[in-house]
Write a protein that holds these residues in place. Sequence first.
Motif, mmCIF file in Angstrom:
data_model
loop_
_atom_site.group_PDB
_atom_site.id
_atom_site.type_symbol
_atom_site.label_atom_id
_atom_site.label_comp_id
_atom_site.label_asym_id
_atom_site.label_seq_id
_atom_site.Cartn_x
_atom_site.Cartn_y
_atom_site.Cartn_z
ATOM 1 N N UNK A 238 0.860 -1.196 0.000
ATOM 2 C CA UNK A 238 0.000 0.000 0.000
ATOM 3 C C UNK A 238 0.890 1.238 0.000
ATOM 4 N N UNK A 239 0.429 2.272 -0.691
ATOM 5 C CA UNK A 239 1.134 3.556 -0.717
ATOM 6 C C UNK A 239 0.545 4.457 0.366
ATOM 7 N N UNK A 240 1.405 5.267 0.946
ATOM 8 C CA UNK A 240 0.964 6.275 1.898
ATOM 9 C C UNK A 240 1.874 7.494 1.739
ATOM 10 N N UNK A 241 1.308 8.685 1.928
ATOM 11 C CA UNK A 241 2.099 9.912 1.900
ATOM 12 C C UNK A 241 2.764 10.063 3.260
ATOM 13 N N UNK A 242 4.074 10.117 3.266
ATOM 14 C CA UNK A 242 4.841 10.264 4.503
ATOM 15 C C UNK A 242 5.645 11.553 4.437
ATOM 16 N N UNK A 243 5.072 12.619 4.951
ATOM 17 C CA UNK A 243 5.740 13.922 4.998
ATOM 18 C C UNK A 243 6.178 14.403 3.620
ATOM 19 N N UNK A 244 5.293 14.255 2.635
ATOM 20 C CA UNK A 244 5.571 14.734 1.298
ATOM 21 C C UNK A 244 6.246 13.727 0.378
ATOM 22 N N UNK A 245 6.559 12.564 0.888
ATOM 23 C CA UNK A 245 7.158 11.503 0.075
ATOM 24 C C UNK A 245 6.241 10.294 0.058
ATOM 25 N N UNK A 246 6.328 9.511 -0.995
ATOM 26 C CA UNK A 246 5.544 8.283 -1.060
ATOM 27 C C UNK A 246 6.319 7.174 -0.375
ATOM 28 N N UNK A 247 5.644 6.476 0.524
ATOM 29 C CA UNK A 247 6.235 5.325 1.210
ATOM 30 C C UNK A 247 5.311 4.136 1.003
ATOM 31 N N UNK A 248 5.873 2.958 1.062
ATOM 32 C CA UNK A 248 5.087 1.729 0.950
ATOM 33 C C UNK A 248 5.097 1.018 2.289
ATOM 34 N N UNK A 249 3.980 0.411 2.598
ATOM 35 C CA UNK A 249 3.924 -0.464 3.766
ATOM 36 C C UNK A 249 3.185 -1.724 3.360
ATOM 37 N N UNK A 250 3.379 -2.777 4.120
ATOM 38 C CA UNK A 250 2.917 -4.107 3.721
ATOM 39 C C UNK A 250 2.073 -4.726 4.833
ATOM 40 N N UNK A 251 0.782 -4.390 4.885
ATOM 41 C CA UNK A 251 -0.072 -4.886 5.968
ATOM 42 C C UNK A 251 -0.292 -6.390 5.891
ATOM 43 N N UNK A 252 -0.468 -6.989 7.072
ATOM 44 C CA UNK A 252 -0.744 -8.418 7.174
ATOM 45 C C UNK A 252 -1.835 -8.643 8.223
ATOM 46 N N UNK A 253 -2.440 -9.814 8.165
ATOM 47 C CA UNK A 253 -3.486 -10.169 9.111
ATOM 48 C C UNK A 253 -3.626 -11.678 9.160
ATOM 49 N N UNK A 254 -4.259 -12.192 10.214
ATOM 50 C CA UNK A 254 -4.599 -13.613 10.271
ATOM 51 C C UNK A 254 -5.626 -13.879 9.171
ATOM 52 N N UNK A 255 -5.523 -15.007 8.472
ATOM 53 C CA UNK A 255 -6.460 -15.284 7.376
ATOM 54 C C UNK A 255 -7.935 -15.186 7.785
ATOM 55 N N UNK A 256 -8.272 -15.607 9.010
ATOM 56 C CA UNK A 256 -9.666 -15.546 9.451
ATOM 57 C C UNK A 256 -10.109 -14.164 9.888
ATOM 58 N N UNK A 257 -9.181 -13.214 9.983
ATOM 59 C CA UNK A 257 -9.528 -11.838 10.392
ATOM 60 C C UNK A 257 -9.574 -10.875 9.204
ATOM 61 N N UNK A 258 -9.191 -11.318 8.015
ATOM 62 C CA UNK A 258 -9.163 -10.416 6.852
ATOM 63 C C UNK A 258 -10.578 -9.893 6.616
ATOM 64 N N UNK A 259 -10.661 -8.579 6.492
ATOM 65 C CA UNK A 259 -11.963 -7.933 6.316
ATOM 66 C C UNK A 259 -12.482 -7.353 7.623
ATOM 67 N N UNK A 260 -11.696 -7.478 8.687
ATOM 68 C CA UNK A 260 -12.076 -6.884 9.954
ATOM 69 C C UNK A 260 -12.929 -7.763 10.829
ATOM 70 N N UNK A 261 -13.098 -9.023 10.463
ATOM 71 C CA UNK A 261 -13.913 -9.922 11.268
ATOM 72 C C UNK A 261 -13.027 -10.988 11.857
ATOM 73 N N UNK A 262 -12.955 -11.053 13.185
ATOM 74 C CA UNK A 262 -12.118 -12.079 13.804
ATOM 75 C C UNK A 262 -12.975 -13.178 14.394
#
Length: 76
Positions: free
Chosen positions: A52-76
Amino acid sequence: MACAFPVPPPPDHAEVQLPPVETMSEGQLRGTVGVFCGGALTPGASADLGARKVDAHGSTAYWFPREHPHCVGGVS
């Protein structure tokens, strides 16, 4: 100058709506805990949600989110 490490294409989870980056803990941003549940993640038991891209103080930064397979979508 082109980046020597191109960002890989996002997996099927690329359309998952994530919580706002500003509300996440350091562990959530580093991918050591789930972005939805906040539980500890292990390499074999997590779902990669894609770069995912995010603006970090005027620069583009990437971050790589992860989750438990059964929690993807916000449901645990």
